[in-house]
Each structure stands twice: as structure tokens, then as C-alpha cells.
Design an enzyme around this catalytic site. Structure first.
Site, PDB file in Angstrom:
ATOM      1  N   ALA A  67       0.832  -1.197   0.000  1.00 49.87           N
ATOM      2  CA  ALA A  67       0.000   0.000   0.000  1.00 49.87           C
ATOM      3  C   ALA A  67       0.867   1.247   0.000  1.00 49.87           C
ATOM      4  CB  ALA A  67      -0.918   0.002   1.225  1.00 49.87           C
ATOM      5  N   ASP A  68       0.246   2.348  -0.368  1.00 50.05           N
ATOM      6  CA  ASP A  68       0.892   3.645  -0.287  1.00 50.05           C
ATOM      7  C   ASP A  68      -0.197   4.686  -0.064  1.00 50.05           C
ATOM      8  OD1 ASP A  68       3.683   4.815  -0.625  1.00 50.05           O
ATOM      9  OD2 ASP A  68       2.469   6.198  -1.813  1.00 50.05           O
ATOM     10  N   THR A  69       0.191   5.806   0.527  1.00 53.53           N
ATOM     11  CA  THR A  69      -0.749   6.873   0.844  1.00 53.53           C
ATOM     12  C   THR A  69      -0.111   8.217   0.537  1.00 53.53           C
ATOM     13  OG1 THR A  69      -1.700   5.542   2.621  1.00 53.53           O
ATOM     14  CG2 THR A  69      -2.141   7.901   2.693  1.00 53.53           C
TER      15      THR A  69
END
Length: 185
Positions: A67-69
Site C-alpha cells: 500500500a501507499d498513501t
């Protein structure tokens, strides 16, 4: 059991809170190679790049979760992780009294399933109190956080309105992901 390919304490906390059995190992991926100024494109490319790197490094014996944000300011500018305290102050002042979008992208891949998600949660903040902001900056809790933002911490008391899930803002829309994890493990 799954492999969380992230060093994020917030993502680990979310998985623990939802009762997901996992091990956590970071994957090496250079986000600096991504050049798009569009937040959703950036976060998708970063999370997909991490997944590709994780498959090369770990294989698929255990399902992978990457994941990345990122945070997008009201004008669409991407607010990434602050490089130092002055950068954190600048980024947080952009958010003060403004609306931001916290955009998270996740990829779950097992031998049987592949799932991708891009979700956003939108926050409107009141103006940050200067003394409070300085204490937060001194604490170092902003380090490693997209936009230096902690909606579950410092920013919480400044939230005027929210549209979306807090889990998305913490780095992983767990509510959307859970059914896939249960089926794909």
C-alpha cells in the site's frame, strides 16, 4: 496469514484491530522515480511498484499486501512525507484551515486472487493552533507520515468534517480489503 510489505505502524495497527494474522517486512522501492503530479496516479504507481518488488523478493507463497498513501492539498498538490521539521511545518500549514484528500492505494495478491483499491477520505480542518503545531513538530510524530498528518492523533481535534473512512486516512481501507483477504488466504 499474509505478508504486509510496509513498515507502517498505522497499517499494522489496522490489520491487528481487524484480527488479520500477518507478518511485516518492508520492500525496497524508490518512489522518487514517479513523476506524475496527480495524487491518485502517484499513489497507484507507488503501491503497484511495491507489489512488483515484493513479488520479486518474496514470491507468492504467502499472500502479499502492499500500500501507499499520499495527501492532496485543496489545489491538488501532492503533500508527501516531510524531509525535515521545516518541511513538515510548511506542509502542515498548507493543511491548516483547509480541505485535504488522503488517498490510499492497496494491492493484495495471492496465488488465487489479485485485488487493487484506490480510496480517498476528505477532511476539512479548522486552523491549527500555533503552540499545538509546534509541540507536534517537536514530538517527531509527523516523521514518516504522508503530509505529516495524523488524523488519529494531532489533526483529530481540528477535524470539522470528514467524508470517508478513517482507515483510508491511516493508510489502508481495511473495510474494503477484508473480504478479499478472507477469500484469498
Amino acid at each position: 496469514m499474509l505478508l504486509l510489505c510496509s513498515s507502517s505502524e498505522s497499517r499494522a495497527l489496522l490489520l491487528n484491530n481487524f484480527g488479520i494474522d500477518f507478518v511485516q517486512r518492508s520492500v525496497d522501492y524508490d518512489e522518487e522515480q514517479i513523476t506524475t503530479p496527480i495524487a491518485k496516479d502517484f499513489v497507484y504507481a507507488a503501491s503497484k511498484g511495491k507489489l512488483d518488488a515484493a513479488i520479486r523478493e518474496f514470491g507468492l507463497e504467502i499472500p502479499l499486501l502492499c500500500a501507499d498513501t499520499v495527501i492532496a492539498a485543496s489545489d491538488g498538490t501532492i503533500l508527501r512525507k516531510a524531509k525535515n521539521v521545516e518541511d513538515a511545518r510548511r506542509i502542515l500549514n498548507i493543511q491548516s484551515g483547509s480541505t485535504i484528500s488522503i488517498i490510499s492505494s492497496a494491492h493484495y495478491k495471492s496465488k488465487r486472487l489479485a485485488f487493487s483499491d484506490i480510496s480517498a477520505t476528505h477532511y476539512h480542518f479548522s486552523k491549527f493552533e500555533e503552540e499545538d503545531l509546534e509541540r507536534y513538530l517537536e514530538s517527531g510524530l509527523w516523521e514518516g507520515k504522508a503530509g505529516g498528518c495524523m488524523v488519529e492523533g494531532f489533526c483529530k481535534k481540528y477535524i470539522q468534517s470528514v467524508d470517508g473512512y478513517e482507515s483510508t486516512a491511516m493508510g489502508l481501507q481495511a473495510e474494503c480489503l477484508l473480504p478479499w483477504i478472507k477469500v484469498g488466504s
